[in-house]
Scaffold this motif. Structure first.
Motif, PDB file in Angstrom:
ATOM      1  N   ARG A 165       0.829  -1.203   0.000  1.00 17.37           N
ATOM      2  CA  ARG A 165       0.000   0.000   0.000  1.00 17.37           C
ATOM      3  C   ARG A 165       0.861   1.250   0.000  1.00 17.37           C
ATOM      4  NH1 ARG A 165      -2.408  -3.352   3.911  1.00 17.37           N
ATOM      5  NH2 ARG A 165      -4.226  -4.379   3.038  1.00 17.37           N
ATOM      6  N   GLU A 166       0.342   2.285  -0.624  1.00 14.71           N
ATOM      7  CA  GLU A 166       0.994   3.591  -0.604  1.00 14.71           C
ATOM      8  C   GLU A 166       0.969   4.092   0.832  1.00 14.71           C
ATOM      9  OE1 GLU A 166       2.839   6.889  -2.362  1.00 14.71           O
ATOM     10  OE2 GLU A 166       2.072   5.174  -3.485  1.00 14.71           O
ATOM     11  N   ARG A 167       2.093   4.556   1.322  1.00 11.64           N
ATOM     12  CA  ARG A 167       2.122   5.046   2.707  1.00 11.64           C
ATOM     13  C   ARG A 167       1.614   6.484   2.758  1.00 11.64           C
ATOM     14  NH1 ARG A 167       7.272   7.637   4.621  1.00 11.64           N
ATOM     15  NH2 ARG A 167       8.490   8.000   2.744  1.00 11.64           N
ATOM     16  N   GLU A 168       1.095   6.853   3.908  1.00  7.80           N
ATOM     17  CA  GLU A 168       0.608   8.213   4.121  1.00  7.80           C
ATOM     18  C   GLU A 168       1.782   9.168   4.156  1.00  7.80           C
ATOM     19  OE1 GLU A 168      -2.617   9.267   4.411  1.00  7.80           O
ATOM     20  OE2 GLU A 168      -3.224   7.229   3.908  1.00  7.80           O
ATOM     21  N   ARG A 169       1.646  10.302   3.511  1.00  3.46           N
ATOM     22  CA  ARG A 169       2.718  11.293   3.470  1.00  3.46           C
ATOM     23  C   ARG A 169       2.168  12.665   3.838  1.00  3.46           C
ATOM     24  NH1 ARG A 169       6.822   8.981   0.341  1.00  3.46           N
ATOM     25  NH2 ARG A 169       6.081   7.334  -1.007  1.00  3.46           N
ATOM     26  N   ALA A 170       3.051  13.461   4.381  1.00  2.00           N
ATOM     27  CA  ALA A 170       2.727  14.867   4.618  1.00  2.00           C
ATOM     28  C   ALA A 170       3.395  15.652   3.500  1.00  2.00           C
ATOM     29  CB  ALA A 170       3.259  15.305   5.971  1.00  2.00           C
ATOM     30  N   GLY A 171       2.713  16.613   2.967  1.00  2.00           N
ATOM     31  CA  GLY A 171       3.296  17.418   1.904  1.00  2.00           C
ATOM     32  C   GLY A 171       3.004  16.842   0.528  1.00  2.00           C
ATOM     33  N   PHE A 172       3.739  17.345  -0.428  1.00  2.00           N
ATOM     34  CA  PHE A 172       3.519  17.008  -1.830  1.00  2.00           C
ATOM     35  C   PHE A 172       4.640  16.108  -2.331  1.00  2.00           C
ATOM     36  CE2 PHE A 172       4.121  18.091  -6.353  1.00  2.00           C
ATOM     37  CZ  PHE A 172       2.885  17.682  -6.833  1.00  2.00           C
TER      38      PHE A 172
END
Length: 146
Positions: free
Chosen positions: A96-103
């Protein structure tokens, strides 16, 4: 040492060419790079339902065992399935794609459904199978039958 025109190689013109032949190769290289990036790497398109990819892996053999190491960075144990049928091994799961902060400016890591298949070169002892997931590498070890 070659003496001649002091112009950089890319600026020299070959007889009969409207532009530098190296410019033609640069254009061809650029087009091939774009094609490869759009299909297997670089700026990958999002994985659609039903499309799987195969992770990188090494298969090694010792006198008493076969060992397969599969690169699965970010995978969790519960997201991986290991199946054995005869001499064929199938490792599958979902990254799964991990959660990220920012762009995210550039992403080259693969996510989504994966499947790795290997046909082992000899008979294995089904009772002597072990698997471990450490530092993003899944190691599966099979005892060999003699």
């Amino acid at each position: 040492m070659r003496r001649g025109s002091q112009a950089p190689l890319a600026e020299r013109r070959a007889p009969g060419w409207a532009t530098s032949p190296l410019a033609e190769f640069d254009d061809l290289f650029s087009r091939m790079s774009s094609l490869l990036e759009s299909t297997v790497g670089g700026t990958l398109a999002p994985v659609t339902a039903g499309v799987t990819w195969s992770p990188l892996a090494d298969v090694s053999e010792t006198d008493d065992a076969y060992r397969i190491e599969v690169d699965l960075p970010g995978a969790k144990r519960e997201d991986i399935d290991i199946e054995m049928a005869g001499q064929e091994l199938v490792i599958s799961g979902d990254l799964r794609e991990r959660e990220r902060a920012g762009f995210l400016r550039r992403g080259t890591r693969r996510t989504g459904r994966f499947e790795y298949r290997a046909l082992l070169p000899g008979e294995v002892n089904a009772e002597g199978v072990s698997a471990a997931l450490r530092d993003g590498v899944l190691t599966v070890r099979f005892g060999r039958t003699r």
